[in-house]
Design a protein around this motif. Structure first.
Motif, PDB file in Angstrom:
ATOM      1  N   LEU A 111     -12.448   2.207  -0.230  1.00  0.00           N
ATOM      2  CA  LEU A 111     -12.695   2.212  -1.670  1.00  0.00           C
ATOM      3  C   LEU A 111     -12.951   3.646  -2.102  1.00  0.00           C
ATOM      4  CD1 LEU A 111     -15.238  -0.775  -1.944  1.00  0.00           C
ATOM      5  CD2 LEU A 111     -12.760  -0.865  -2.321  1.00  0.00           C
TER       6      LEU A 111
ATOM      7  N   ASP B  34     -12.578  -4.878  -7.395  1.00  0.00           N
ATOM      8  CA  ASP B  34     -11.390  -5.737  -7.468  1.00  0.00           C
ATOM      9  C   ASP B  34     -10.489  -5.530  -6.261  1.00  0.00           C
ATOM     10  OD1 ASP B  34     -12.205  -6.904  -9.811  1.00  0.00           O
ATOM     11  OD2 ASP B  34     -10.996  -5.597 -11.110  1.00  0.00           O
ATOM     12  N   LYS B  35     -10.567  -4.363  -5.643  1.00  0.00           N
ATOM     13  CA  LYS B  35      -9.813  -4.134  -4.411  1.00  0.00           C
ATOM     14  C   LYS B  35     -10.349  -5.014  -3.290  1.00  0.00           C
ATOM     15  CE  LYS B  35      -8.857   0.712  -5.592  1.00  0.00           C
ATOM     16  NZ  LYS B  35      -9.074   2.137  -5.180  1.00  0.00           N
TER      17      LYS B  35
ATOM     18  N   ASP C 263      -9.037  -8.507  -3.897  1.00  0.00           N
ATOM     19  CA  ASP C 263      -7.642  -8.593  -3.473  1.00  0.00           C
ATOM     20  C   ASP C 263      -7.532  -8.637  -1.951  1.00  0.00           C
ATOM     21  OD1 ASP C 263      -4.681  -8.309  -4.219  1.00  0.00           O
ATOM     22  OD2 ASP C 263      -4.957  -6.623  -2.841  1.00  0.00           O
TER      23      ASP C 263
ATOM     24  N   LEU D  23      -6.092  -1.032   4.715  1.00  0.00           N
ATOM     25  CA  LEU D  23      -7.226  -1.384   3.859  1.00  0.00           C
ATOM     26  C   LEU D  23      -8.568  -0.988   4.466  1.00  0.00           C
ATOM     27  CD1 LEU D  23      -6.202  -4.996   2.725  1.00  0.00           C
ATOM     28  CD2 LEU D  23      -5.693  -2.809   1.618  1.00  0.00           C
TER      29      LEU D  23
ATOM     30  N   SER E 197       0.813  -1.211   0.000  1.00  0.00           N
ATOM     31  CA  SER E 197       0.000   0.000   0.000  1.00  0.00           C
ATOM     32  C   SER E 197       0.849   1.263   0.000  1.00  0.00           C
ATOM     33  CB  SER E 197      -0.939   0.019   1.220  1.00  0.00           C
ATOM     34  OG  SER E 197      -1.810  -1.085   1.202  1.00  0.00           O
TER      35      SER E 197
ATOM     36  N   GLU F 272     -13.077  -0.806  -8.502  1.00  0.00           N
ATOM     37  CA  GLU F 272     -13.092  -0.683  -7.045  1.00  0.00           C
ATOM     38  C   GLU F 272     -13.381  -2.017  -6.368  1.00  0.00           C
ATOM     39  OE1 GLU F 272     -12.128   2.102  -5.372  1.00  0.00           O
ATOM     40  OE2 GLU F 272     -11.591   2.650  -7.437  1.00  0.00           O
TER      41      GLU F 272
END
Length: 614
Positions: free
Chosen positions: A496, A517-518, A521, A484, A404, A515
């Motif tokens: 997000l 897809d974050k 992950d 996150l 990050s 978004e």
């Protein structure tokens, strides 16, 4: 000299009857027993000192563990290391445990080298071989040609440098005193020839105006210098109280390596280098560090194809002085030195190894040893081998990085596991997030990196891949759960960028997918996440319609996540709230700007077990 050891022991025993011995006297007595090969008594005496004062001088610490090895084998040495981790340097413990593991797990550590005793060995000490064009230079205590012509074959009072031709089998013939350096009446030896500089580096006694010179304690040490192609000598490193040994010049870096007994080292003689400009000293000596240098003596550095070869008498070897190999990493870092195994090493002293390419894709090398079966005290041996010698290991080095922030992560755990899932070794990254880890070679290895409140990196590699990844820095990316997750509306939610569905629609657009897809992950990195999907609308439109569209959107998000790898067990709820949870006063009938209405239209991925995760 050896006959004096029993006498010394008797005197120490007499002294003990009168008054307690000092720690130094105990150590001296223990060393005398060691020289007499009475290992039980040596171990006992050293143990008595260690129990009283665990801070032994480096020299005697090495001797104590040598005695332990001779009485109880490597198992007793391992036990001592594991019981005293805080009293020994971590590098020493790491070096020892790997070499003990290699000797234990590899069974017969015998190399595939074809070893032969050179024809030109004398009854006296012959050692320190060096390549010189198509010849071999070496150091010997034998007399010169003129001395031998004058009478009996007697040793010289001083060491000298000789050269010999090499025949087509690599054997040495036609030995003569080396004439390309100035004639000298005192010690000169351990030569290294640099083809690039066309110069010979070697050591010689300190002298002035043809006479030996001594320091204030009466010591005559050995200086280091070089002779050019015309035989002109110049001193490079000279100190009346410091002896220098075994120069090696590396053309690519301009570094001049050598052994020396500087104060403040790690043991007896340590390995150092200085930066040079075409052989002229340009820096202070740099110690090669605690992975190379030990409480023992390290000598005879030699570099071949990115590997540093040297000799050491450290306790975890096969005999007295053994040859080791270490891979040269970045920033003057080195892998754990690995013993070259039996044949190239023995129960006696083996040192001064050199190696170069030979015919038919093989390698040829030379070293000195006083092993049984030779012609003198130290003999020169040659060997031919197909591959670089040394027990094979897997070395990995690099960093653990926060994906990050791109910052390096300190105090992260790096583990290597075998194909059964057994942890082979675990290390902790340093303050710079860097690590280095080494284990005996495996057919496959799983590499993991982890830290509390962070994700886990995990990847498996087969044998061919292992060869590739160990040659360059290997960086592993992990993520902090705190990077996150953020707090929104008194809830922990995944971070997000805000996204919007088309008016009245629940279709996942490419912008929305980017978004979501974050989230995919995040769940991949933290499989234990338990999520609730919330969808909210603004107050525009009918309440029932808004509830329906928000539920449709929540379900669309859920379907997208599951279709892209998120397990249904990670998504506990998908709820559409419609306009029930407005964030401001933009209710039905109130006039609000579009930007205020949009604050109420939002999609939240709530982490339900955030407080329980760690």
């Amino acid at each position: 000299m050896e006959n004096n050891y029993p006498l010394a022991v008797r005197e120490y025993i007499k002294e003990m009857r009168v008054k307690p011995l000092t720690n130094q006297q105990y150590c001296n007595m223990a060393e005398a027993y060691l020289k007499m090969e009475n290992y039980e008594q040596a171990s006992l005496r050293y143990s008595e000192v260690y129990e009283r004062d665990s801070v032994l001088p480096a020299y005697h610490l090495n001797k104590m563990l040598q005695a332990f090895k001779m009485t109880g084998g490597l198992g007793s040495v391992r036990e001592f290391l594991q019981q005293n981790p805080g009293k020994l340097s971590p590098e020493l413990v790491e070096n020892a445990l790997l070499n003990i593991d290699l000797q234990s797990s590899s069974g017969d550590t015998r190399s595939t080298a074809k070893i032969f005793n050179l024809n030109n060995n004398s009854p006296f000490a012959d050692f320190a071989p060096s390549f010189y064009r198509d010849q071999l230079l070496f150091t010997s205590a034998r007399g010169s040609e003129s001395q031998r012509r004058g009478g009996a074959d007697q040793p010289s009072s001083f060491l000298n440098i000789f050269n010999a031709r090499l025949d087509n089998k690599g054997d040495a013939i036609g030995t003569r005193t080396f004439s390309n350096i100035p004639s000298f009446d005192y010690h000169q030896g351990t030569p290294f020839y640099s083809e690039d500089l066309d110069a010979v580096f070697y050591i010689r006694s300190n002298e002035a105006n043809g006479n030996l010179v001594f320091d204030e304690y009466g010591k005559n040490s050995l200086a280091l210098g070089s002779a050019d192609k015309n035989g002109n000598f110049r001193f490079l490193l000279k100190d009346l109280s410091i002896s220098f040994y075994y120069p090696y010049y590396e053309t690519e870096s301009g570094k001049l390596y050598f052994a020396a007994n500087f104060e403040g080292g790690y043991g007896g003689t340590d390995l150092y280098f200085v930066y040079t400009n075409n052989g002229l000293i340009m820096s202070s000596p740099v110690n090669l560090g605690p992975h190379i240098n030990t409480p023992g003596n390290e000598i005879a550095p030699y570099i071949f194809e990115g590997s540093l070869y040297f000799a050491s008498d450290i306790f975890y070897g096969l005999g007295g002085m053994d040859s080791y190999k270490s891979e040269i990493l970045e920033d003057n870092e080195y892998s754990i030195p690995v013993n070259l195994g039996r044949d190239l090493n023995s129960e006696k002293d083996d040192f001064g190894l050199i190696i170069q390419n030979y015919q038919e894709n093989s390698l040829i090398g030379y070293f000195a040893s006083n092993r049984p079966g030779g012609k003198g005290s130290d003999d020169l041996y040659g060997f031919v081998i197909d591959d670089k010698p040394g027990i094979k290991t897997f070395t990995l080095y690099g960093s653990v990085v926060n994906l990050s922030t791109n910052d390096r992560i300190s105090q992260a755990e790096v583990r290597l596991l075998d194909q059964t899932g057994k942890v082979l070794k675990e290390v902790i990254t340093d303050d710079r997030g860097a690590f280095r880890i080494e284990v005996p070679w495996q057919e496959s290895i799983k590499v993991q990196a982890a830290k509390g409140r962070h994700s886990t990196f995990s990847e498996s590699f087969l044998e061919d891949d292992l060869q590739t990844i160990q040659g360059t820095p290997f960086n592993m990316g992990i993520v902090s759960i705190d990077d996150l997750v953020e707090e929104t509306e008194d809830q922990a939610v995944l971070k997000l960028n805000k996204f919007y569905f088309d008016k009245g629609r629940s279709t996942i657009t490419p912008e929305i997918a980017q978004e979501l897809d974050k989230v995919v992950d995040a769940v991949a990195r933290f499989p234990q996440l338990q999520l609730r999907i919330e969808s909210h609308t603004d107050s525009r439109g009918g309440s029932a319609t808004n509830f329906r569209i928000s539920q449709s959107r929540a379900d669309a998000i859920k379907n997208y996540l599951e279709n892209n790898g998120v397990s249904p067990s990670n998504i506990l709820y998908s709820i559409g709230y419609g306009e029930d949870k407005l964030l401001n006063d933009c209710t039905d009938g109130a006039f609000c700007m579009d930007s205020f209405h949009k604050k109420n239209e939002r999609q939240l991925i709530v982490v339900l077990n955030y407080d329980l995760l760690f």
